[in-house]
Design an enzyme around this catalytic site. Structure first.
Site, short mmCIF file in Angstrom:
data_model
loop_
_atom_site.label_atom_id
_atom_site.label_comp_id
_atom_site.label_asym_id
_atom_site.label_seq_id
_atom_site.Cartn_x
_atom_site.Cartn_y
_atom_site.Cartn_z
N CYS A 133 0.83 -1.37 -0.14
CA CYS A 133 0.07 0.09 0.13
C CYS A 133 0.91 1.39 0.07
O CYS A 133 1.90 1.15 0.77
CB CYS A 133 -0.86 -0.09 1.27
SG CYS A 133 -2.07 1.56 1.37
N HIS A 177 -9.27 -3.92 -1.97
CA HIS A 177 -8.22 -3.16 -1.21
C HIS A 177 -8.68 -1.66 -1.02
O HIS A 177 -8.73 -1.10 0.23
CB HIS A 177 -7.05 -3.45 -1.73
CG HIS A 177 -5.88 -2.63 -0.96
ND1 HIS A 177 -4.81 -3.12 -0.33
CD2 HIS A 177 -5.58 -0.99 -1.13
CE1 HIS A 177 -4.05 -2.24 -0.06
NE2 HIS A 177 -4.29 -1.13 -0.24
N GLU A 178 -9.14 -1.11 -2.32
CA GLU A 178 -9.36 0.37 -2.13
C GLU A 178 -10.84 0.65 -1.29
O GLU A 178 -10.96 1.51 -0.73
CB GLU A 178 -9.61 0.61 -3.52
CG GLU A 178 -8.17 0.78 -4.32
CD GLU A 178 -7.08 1.18 -3.48
OE1 GLU A 178 -7.32 2.25 -2.60
OE2 GLU A 178 -5.86 0.77 -4.00
N HIS A 225 -10.10 0.95 2.12
CA HIS A 225 -9.70 1.96 2.52
C HIS A 225 -10.65 3.05 2.81
O HIS A 225 -10.84 3.92 3.70
CB HIS A 225 -8.73 2.64 1.50
CG HIS A 225 -7.26 2.52 1.54
ND1 HIS A 225 -6.59 2.81 2.58
CD2 HIS A 225 -6.57 1.88 0.40
CE1 HIS A 225 -5.42 2.31 2.37
NE2 HIS A 225 -5.15 1.90 1.12
#
Length: 180
Positions: free
Chosen positions: A103, A145-146, A149
């Site tokens: 990341c 993954h995003e 976030h």
């Protein structure tokens, strides 16, 4: 618009859930452009995605980059940036796959993360139009993954096994190549 500095841990914005975008106004458009500019100039040219908290914004917006081979020349890799406003995972496969992740906000740190093999995502694009994705493979992994976030979740909270730095990961890959 602007290339923003990547926010890094332990900044609390990275672990704070974002707020839904009610309309694609000037603030949202500026955030989208800043995300595109920042991803294009990130220190990692293979950067596969970026989320608004990583540039200090609390809006529910992320960019996921899709990599494909040029059908006319397999030596060339093409990229397309997908803008996701208010993305939501609506369905997942039961099967998962564990793979290495890193990341931009957590430099020199890599870990093995289980992710769903297939996901369905609903979002809006930069024009406020509804878009849907059936995502698999690396594209699906980056999308998860995003979206994490945007929910205030970092990949390091999902890792299994040992976390490595870049040199350790490179050594591991070199060893695997030697074993083949």
């Amino acid at each position: 618009m602007a290339i923003k500095k990547i926010v890094q841990i332990p900044d609390p914005i990275l672990t704070t859930p974002t707020k839904k975008v009610s309309k694609i106004d000037d603030e949202a458009k500026k955030t989208i452009q800043d995300l595109l500019d920042t991803l294009s100039h990130a220190h990692d040219p293979e950067g596969a995605g970026i989320a608004a908290p990583q540039i200090g914004s609390n809006l529910r917006i992320c960019i996921v980059r899709r990599f494909t081979k040029d059908p006319n020349n397999p030596e060339i890799e093409l990229t397309k940036d997908h803008i996701l406003v208010n993305p939501k995972i609506t369905d997942t496969s039961t099967e998962t796959q564990v793979s290495w992740e890193g990341c931009l906000s957590i430099p020199d740190t890599y870990g093995r993360v289980p992710r769903f093999k297939k996901i369905k995502v609903k979002a809006q694009n930069e024009n406020g139009e509804d878009v849907k994705y059936n995502a698999t493979g690396f594209f699906g992994r980056v999308m998860q993954h995003e979206i994490d976030h945007l929910d205030g979740v970092l990949f390091t909270s999902r890792t299994v096994g040992k976390v490595l730095n870049e040199k350790e990961l490179d050594d591991l890959y070199d060893k695997e190549e030697d074993d083949e």
